[in-house]
Scaffold this active site. Structure first.
Site, mmCIF file in Angstrom:
data_model
loop_
_atom_site.group_PDB
_atom_site.id
_atom_site.type_symbol
_atom_site.label_atom_id
_atom_site.label_comp_id
_atom_site.label_asym_id
_atom_site.label_seq_id
_atom_site.Cartn_x
_atom_site.Cartn_y
_atom_site.Cartn_z
ATOM 1 N N TYR A 15 44.750 48.715 45.723
ATOM 2 C CA TYR A 15 45.396 47.787 44.784
ATOM 3 C C TYR A 15 46.244 48.614 43.828
ATOM 4 C CZ TYR A 15 45.610 43.957 41.326
ATOM 5 O OH TYR A 15 46.015 42.972 40.449
ATOM 6 N N TYR A 169 36.190 36.661 43.891
ATOM 7 C CA TYR A 169 36.033 37.992 43.293
ATOM 8 C C TYR A 169 35.807 37.910 41.789
ATOM 9 C CZ TYR A 169 37.087 42.655 41.614
ATOM 10 O OH TYR A 169 36.994 43.862 40.974
ATOM 11 N N HIS A 170 36.722 37.227 41.090
ATOM 12 C CA HIS A 170 36.629 37.191 39.637
ATOM 13 C C HIS A 170 35.481 36.312 39.156
ATOM 14 C CE1 HIS A 170 40.835 38.455 40.330
ATOM 15 N NE2 HIS A 170 40.566 39.258 39.345
ATOM 16 N N LYS A 538 42.376 36.554 21.601
ATOM 17 C CA LYS A 538 42.896 37.328 22.726
ATOM 18 C C LYS A 538 44.419 37.313 22.656
ATOM 19 C CE LYS A 538 41.280 37.863 26.700
ATOM 20 N NZ LYS A 538 40.961 39.291 26.491
ATOM 21 N N ASP A 542 46.528 39.059 28.531
ATOM 22 C CA ASP A 542 45.283 39.430 29.202
ATOM 23 C C ASP A 542 44.369 38.214 29.306
ATOM 24 O OD1 ASP A 542 42.953 40.688 30.120
ATOM 25 O OD2 ASP A 542 42.327 41.147 28.074
#
Length: 683
Positions: A15, A169-170, A538, A542
């Site tokens: 990646y 995945y996340h 935040k 991101d």
């Protein structure tokens, strides 16, 4: 004795992508020369969230966590001298997946390639973005339409392309248990396939072609046996759903096809050399079992918890795969777990529990309804809070973090400034200048006509891919394409899951949380307020919100009033909220590397609003309101020192795993900023 026929190795990827299209192209060609057999493109956050590099929210984010691709010219440079019809390319892109695939197709056409031979994958799973990764743009309905249009277009025009990677995945990194990871991914796949077949764009007899092009992208954690069984359970459930729900009779079309990135957020900053053995164990979970072997594998680098890996670090990860595939005898045998009573019992349990959770989500109206209600997000936040509590209590052990912490100095990290790749801060300005030149040189009338046609298509029911291709060819930029669709579809702010998360850590007398609650209550009383108020913000693009959510939940459990408005905020919005809510502390969470740009901006804006970020900053006047600012993220030591010098009260990095202790430190900083005596209360 005849030699056994070996299976073909899986696709080996890294990646990668950073700084500029030119720099990333050089990296890709070097990796391919080292034996990498596929590409995995990392795009920067502005590209992922549909902003051009000159947008306010893109500041500090350009080229940080991936490559900026703003228009066709960038895509040409990204794949220069890489023949796309002979490449298998994975693109980790979701909200803007249609846009990036359209640019990829046009570049292939310009290379003279037969686009029907293009092979690869676009992630294009927006549901998990609402739940964990945070790069969503549009509401669920329009997002599902974009996914549907893209799947149907590829089936008809790019038949070897995987138009969607249902991505769990996340979810694991956001706290999902194996059962939740399976159930939420399968529920997403059901929602997507239902929408595709309901669209009327695929004839009944071609349903199997659609199912055959659905792929998955999973996470492999360090619990080796459980992860391997999870993959077997995934395959069994997918086979059952595709046959029983969609009537797919061809077993080859029902095959569970998946790629894997082994766990990155599970890697540790403390004793980072231990990450190598973690990566190897996680890789074995998805390669040892032939019946559940990944089709493509990409491994993180040992130093990802410290910052961006260097080319040498990525080479090390590639060599790990190559040693297993080419030096061991793994590929010479049938499935080595067939007939194992232990494995079969675990797989059966995972299948049963996952099917029950899938049924529960179906009763709610499916995956999108469960997203909009906040159910899925609150379940993930709760599961993550429980895991963090186990780590803090020592029930779940992490070597070098909460056990076996003594260590010799590591030669790998002796010089932290050279142990990771750093992105030149001047890179962003160069990318912005190049963007402006692109806009100046294009046919503006053609670009605007293409955008108008895109809006018209979006307002109707036409497939959006042809209009998107026209935008690519007309020189439209990533931000312009996305803003045109925002004008029609609107934007979406996903539920945070914080308010619905149950208490994960007990607060009985004598516990660390009880001590922090007492300290917070006494501080609030001395300040003459009902409760301390913490703003968790935040800034930037991101979307990794897991840490921010866990701080918010634990602060709430410690008696704070918590203001958490989710992701993707400007420094101006954060400061406005801090002043309006009259908070006692501002906590900023940034994992993308943009802290050097965004945190000083927040500090400056606070000071201009009559707030002194810390008692020791020395820049606030006597009438200034003291509001200390703390920062958490992947922040190198030199950057942490610079932030503290600028006025940040405390900096926390992944090695600070004790959330209750962090909340106690926040109380301490509030007391210090308000010139209250220190409390000798353990936190």
């Amino acid at each position: 004795m005849t030699e056994r026929q070996k299976d073909r190795p899986w696709l080996m990827r890294t990646y990668a992508g950073h700084s500029t299209a030119e720099a990333s192209n050089e990296l890709y060609r070097r990796n391919l020369a080292k034996g990498q057999t596929g590409l995995s493109v990392a795009f920067d956050l502005p590209t992922q969230t549909g902003y051009d590099p000159d947008h306010l929210l893109a500041r500090g984010e350009v080229g940080r966590v991936g490559v900026p691709v703003s228009h066709l010219g960038d895509m040409r440079r990204l794949f220069r001298d890489i023949p796309l019809d002979r490449m298998n390319t994975s693109m980790t892109i979701n909200a803007t997946a249609m846009w990036l695939l359209a640019m990829y197709q046009v570049v292939a056409e310009e290379q003279g390639a037969d686009v029907t031979r293009l092979a690869g994958t676009t992630q294009n799973d927006i549901v998990k973005e609402y739940l964990s990764r945070g790069t969503h743009v549009f509401p669920p309905g329009p997002s599902l339409r974009l996914t549907t249009d893209m799947i149907t277009y590829t089936v008809n025009h790019l038949p070897k392309w995987n138009p969607i990677n249902i991505c769990s995945y996340h979810l694991q990194e956001a706290g999902a248990t194996p059962v939740q990871e399976i159930a939420y991914a399968m529920s997403t796949a059901i929602a997507v396939l239902d929408a595709v077949f309901a669209s009327g764009q695929v004839p009944e007899e071609r349903r199997g072609e659609v199912v055959a092009r659905i792929s998955f992208f999973v996470n492999a954690g360090v619990r080796f046996i459980e992860e391997m069984c999870k993959m077997r359970a995934f395959g069994r459930i997918w086979d059952r759903i595709t046959q029983e729900r969609y009537g797919i009779e061809d077993a080859k079309q029902r095959r569970f096809r998946y790629g894997v990135q082994v766990n990155s957020l599970g890697l540790t900053e403390a004793q980072p050399e231990n990450n190598v053995q973690r990566i190897v164990l996680e890789m074995l979970a998805v390669t040892l079992s032939k019946d559940a072997r990944a089709r493509a594998v990409q491994l993180p680098a040992w130093n990802e918890a410290l910052g961006l890996p260097r080319p040498w670090d990525q080479q090390w990860s590639l060599r790990i795969q190559q040693v297993l595939a080419h030096e061991s005898d793994l590929l010479e045998y049938e499935d080595i777990f067939a007939g194992s009573r232990v494995v079969e019992a675990k797989v059966d349990a995972l299948v049963t529990d996952a099917l029950a959770e899938i049924a529960r989500i179906e009763e709610m109206g499916g995956a999108l309804a469960a997203v909009e209600s906040g159910y899925l997000k609150s379940q993930l936040v709760s599961a993550h809070a429980e895991r963090r509590a186990r780590i803090e209590e020592g029930a779940e052990r992490i070597v070098g973090v909460n056990c076996y912490e003594s260590t010799e100095p590591s030669p790998l990290t002796a010089d932290l400034d050279t142990a990771v790749l750093t992105v030149d801060p001047a890179n962003e300005a160069r990318v912005v200048r190049a963007l402006h030149s692109w806009r100046d040189d294009r046919d503006e009338g053609r670009a605007q006509d293409a955008l108008s046609a895109l809006k018209k298509a979006a307002a109707g029911d036409a497939n959006l891919f042809p209009a998107t291709l026209d935008c690519v060819r007309a020189g439209v930029t990533t931000g312009e394409w996305c803003w045109a669709l925002r004008d029609v579809f609107g934007e979406f702010r996903a539920p945070t899951g914080v308010s619905g998360a149950p208490l994960a850590v007990t607060a009985e007398a004598g516990t660390p949380l009880a001590a922090v609650r007492a300290k917070a209550a006494r501080t609030a009383a001395e300040l003459g307020c009902g409760a301390l108020r913490l703003l968790v913000g935040k800034p930037g693009l991101d979307g990794h919100s897991n840490g921010a959510e866990q701080i918010a939940v634990r602060a709430r459990d410690a008696g704070f009033e918590v203001v958490y408005q989710g992701i993707r905020l400007t420094p101006e919005q954060i400061v406005a909220a801090a002043v309006a809510e009259d908070v006692h502390c501002v906590g900023l969470s940034i994992l993308s590397g943009s802290h050097a740009e965004l945190v000083p901006d927040v500090l400056d804006r606070l000071r201009r609003s009559g707030v002194s970020p810390s008692a020791s900053a020395g820049s606030g006047g006597p009438a200034d309101t003291p509001i200390p600012v703390i920062v958490g993220g992947i922040i190198p030591p030199a950057d942490a020192a610079a932030l503290r010098a600028a006025g940040v009260a405390a900096v926390f990095t992944p090695k600070d795993f004790g959330i209750t202790e962090i909340i106690g430190r926040i109380v301490d900083e509030i007391r210090k900023a308000n010139e209250l005596d220190p409390l000798e209360v353990p936190a």
